[in-house]
Scaffold this motif. Structure first.
Motif, PDB file in Angstrom:
ATOM      1  N   ALA A  32      -1.378 105.592  70.627  1.00 12.70           N
ATOM      2  CA  ALA A  32      -1.071 105.370  69.206  1.00 12.70           C
ATOM      3  C   ALA A  32      -1.606 106.523  68.369  1.00 12.70           C
ATOM      4  CB  ALA A  32      -1.676 104.052  68.738  1.00 12.70           C
ATOM      5  N   GLU A  36       1.429 104.941  63.251  1.00 15.56           N
ATOM      6  CA  GLU A  36       1.449 103.776  64.126  1.00 15.56           C
ATOM      7  C   GLU A  36       0.083 103.095  64.136  1.00 15.56           C
ATOM      8  OE1 GLU A  36       2.702 102.262  68.615  1.00 15.56           O
ATOM      9  OE2 GLU A  36       2.653 104.416  68.171  1.00 15.56           O
ATOM     10  N   PHE A  39      -0.012 101.098  60.983  1.00  9.50           N
ATOM     11  CA  PHE A  39       0.863  99.925  61.039  1.00  9.50           C
ATOM     12  C   PHE A  39       0.208  98.775  61.797  1.00  9.50           C
ATOM     13  CE2 PHE A  39       3.716  97.543  63.882  1.00  9.50           C
ATOM     14  CZ  PHE A  39       4.297  96.713  62.929  1.00  9.50           C
ATOM     15  N   TRP A  40      -0.280  99.047  62.994  1.00  8.94           N
ATOM     16  CA  TRP A  40      -0.826  97.957  63.805  1.00  8.94           C
ATOM     17  C   TRP A  40      -2.066  97.345  63.166  1.00  8.94           C
ATOM     18  CZ3 TRP A  40       1.973  95.460  66.950  1.00  8.94           C
ATOM     19  CH2 TRP A  40       2.928  96.083  67.760  1.00  8.94           C
ATOM     20  N   SER A 193       1.800  97.636  56.081  1.00 10.86           N
ATOM     21  CA  SER A 193       2.482  97.429  57.363  1.00 10.86           C
ATOM     22  C   SER A 193       3.990  97.634  57.235  1.00 10.86           C
ATOM     23  CB  SER A 193       2.171  96.038  57.923  1.00 10.86           C
ATOM     24  OG  SER A 193       2.610  95.023  57.040  1.00 10.86           O
ATOM     25  N   LEU A 197       5.831 100.985  59.090  1.00 11.39           N
ATOM     26  CA  LEU A 197       6.583 100.671  60.301  1.00 11.39           C
ATOM     27  C   LEU A 197       7.688 101.696  60.584  1.00 11.39           C
ATOM     28  CD1 LEU A 197       7.267  98.946  62.727  1.00 11.39           C
ATOM     29  CD2 LEU A 197       8.566  97.416  61.219  1.00 11.39           C
ATOM     30  N   ALA A 200       6.240 104.815  61.862  1.00  9.06           N
ATOM     31  CA  ALA A 200       5.557 104.675  63.154  1.00  9.06           C
ATOM     32  C   ALA A 200       6.522 104.685  64.340  1.00  9.06           C
ATOM     33  CB  ALA A 200       4.745 103.387  63.174  1.00  9.06           C
ATOM     34  N   MET A 201       7.819 104.562  64.055  1.00 10.89           N
ATOM     35  CA  MET A 201       8.805 104.500  65.139  1.00 10.89           C
ATOM     36  C   MET A 201       8.992 105.870  65.792  1.00 10.89           C
ATOM     37  SD  MET A 201       9.490 101.300  65.084  1.00 10.89           S
ATOM     38  CE  MET A 201      10.953 101.169  66.121  1.00 10.89           C
ATOM     39  N   LEU A 203       7.493 103.109  68.496  1.00 11.15           N
ATOM     40  CA  LEU A 203       6.152 102.638  68.801  1.00 11.15           C
ATOM     41  C   LEU A 203       5.750 103.047  70.216  1.00 11.15           C
ATOM     42  CD1 LEU A 203       6.365  99.057  67.252  1.00 11.15           C
ATOM     43  CD2 LEU A 203       5.425 101.121  66.215  1.00 11.15           C
ATOM     44  N   GLN A 204       4.604 103.672  70.348  1.00  7.54           N
ATOM     45  CA  GLN A 204       4.160 104.185  71.641  1.00  7.54           C
ATOM     46  C   GLN A 204       2.814 103.611  72.078  1.00  7.54           C
ATOM     47  OE1 GLN A 204       4.215 108.415  70.779  1.00  7.54           O
ATOM     48  NE2 GLN A 204       6.275 108.635  71.630  1.00  7.54           N
ATOM     49  N   ALA A 205       2.230 102.729  71.285  1.00  9.41           N
ATOM     50  CA  ALA A 205       0.914 102.192  71.609  1.00  9.41           C
ATOM     51  C   ALA A 205       0.947 101.394  72.900  1.00  9.41           C
ATOM     52  CB  ALA A 205       0.422 101.310  70.465  1.00  9.41           C
ATOM     53  N   VAL A 210      -3.052  98.392  71.288  1.00  8.41           N
ATOM     54  CA  VAL A 210      -2.739  97.250  70.431  1.00  8.41           C
ATOM     55  C   VAL A 210      -3.936  96.301  70.356  1.00  8.41           C
ATOM     56  CG1 VAL A 210      -1.271  95.211  70.165  1.00  8.41           C
ATOM     57  CG2 VAL A 210      -0.261  97.404  70.829  1.00  8.41           C
TER      58      VAL A 210
END
Length: 290
Positions: A32, A36, A39-40, A193, A197, A200-201, A203-205, A210
């Motif tokens: 992440a 991102e 966002f999380w 958030s 989002l 953040a795309m 998403l790779q976390a 997470v």
């Protein structure tokens, strides 16, 4: 929850310790990055507050959001800037640089309140602002030479947004519309958030990331923000400001011990000026009021 003064002090120390874990935890993320991360953390803060707030304030907390008007939503927008800028800054520069920059909050708040609502600034605070400004200028100057300026500049958005937030609350209160800060935190986390989002795309976390960011959303943000509001009902503003400085100390130590991130001499020197100025200013002001 009713607190004695002593319990409020110890609780505020615990709050600053919870706040301070963000830096060391972000250093252990696997995939992440940047938006991102924001966002999380904001997403899990929203989930946490949706459980915590009804427990403390009942279902009326949602009515407060609906009827809070523009002050609450502007306050929420300020919180979203603070949440976003803080986490992005941590991915761009050192934990120490971010935390020292955030320590400018009380001074920037005083300046913004002076400009926006005519709040008087004592002479001692003007001197403290000059001393803190010198410390930050030195720290920033060294970072510009080293090519590490962007992250610290992003971190500056945090105390700026905090100053605007405080001024909004003061102005609203002066007009008989007191803003409940806790629902505003929920609004801020939701805005953060939603806005981060798309950035953040994709998403790779990993699951590991997470889990850590979920921990931040609950333990580093949702719980301490609610507890800090409770402490503020018992402690005076100077006490809150001085105890809040523990986040800088705890955060630098945790990043040093937990992630091997040794603070640079320029950051320590500039930070000493900023924190020293704040401590002296608050102690003198406190003594004058006693």
């Amino acid at each position: 929850m009713k607190l004695t003064h002593t319990r409020a002090v110890f609780l505020m120390v615990a709050v600053t310790l919870m706040w301070s874990i963000a830096g060391v935890i972000t250093r252990h993320l696997e995939h992440a990055r940047s938006f991102e991360v924001t966002f999380w953390r904001s997403f899990f803060t929203v989930l946490s507050l949706l459980v915590i707030l009804p427990f403390f304030q009942g279902r009326q907390v949602f009515a407060k959001i609906r009827t809070g008007g523009w002050p609450l939503w502007l306050s929420g927008l300020c919180w979203s800037v603070m949440f976003t800028a803080f986490m992005v800054a941590l991915t761009l520069t050192s934990v120490a640089s971010v935390l020292v920059t955030m320590a400018l909050g009380p001074f920037l708040t005083a300046l913004i309140a002076r400009i926006a609502i005519g709040h008087r600034i004592p002479a001692r605070t003007w001197l403290a602002i000059l001393a803190a400004g010198a410390g930050i200028a030195y720290m920033y100057g060294v970072q510009i030479e080293a090519g590490r300026f962007t992250g610290t500049l992003v971190a500056l958005c945090v105390p700026l947004a905090a100053g605007v937030n405080w001024t909004i609350n003061q102005r609203a209160h002066a007009h008989g519309n007191r803003v409940d800060l806790v629902p505003a935190v929920l609004v801020g986390a939701a805005i953060s958030s939603v806005l981060t989002l798309p950035l953040a795309m994709p998403l790779q976390a990993s699951a590991h990331d997470v889990a850590l960011l979920g921990l931040l959303g609950l333990v580093q943000l949702a719980i301490p923000c609610v507890l800090a509001v409770l402490c503020a009902r018992v402690l005076h503003a100077p006490e809150m400001s001085l105890l809040g400085l523990l986040e800088v100390i705890f955060g630098i130590l945790l990043a040093w011990l937990g992630a091997g991130e040794v603070p640079r001499p320029a950051v320590l020197t500039g930070g000493a000026l900023v924190i020293g100025a704040l401590v002296v200013n608050e102690l003198v002001g406190w003594r004058q009021r006693v």
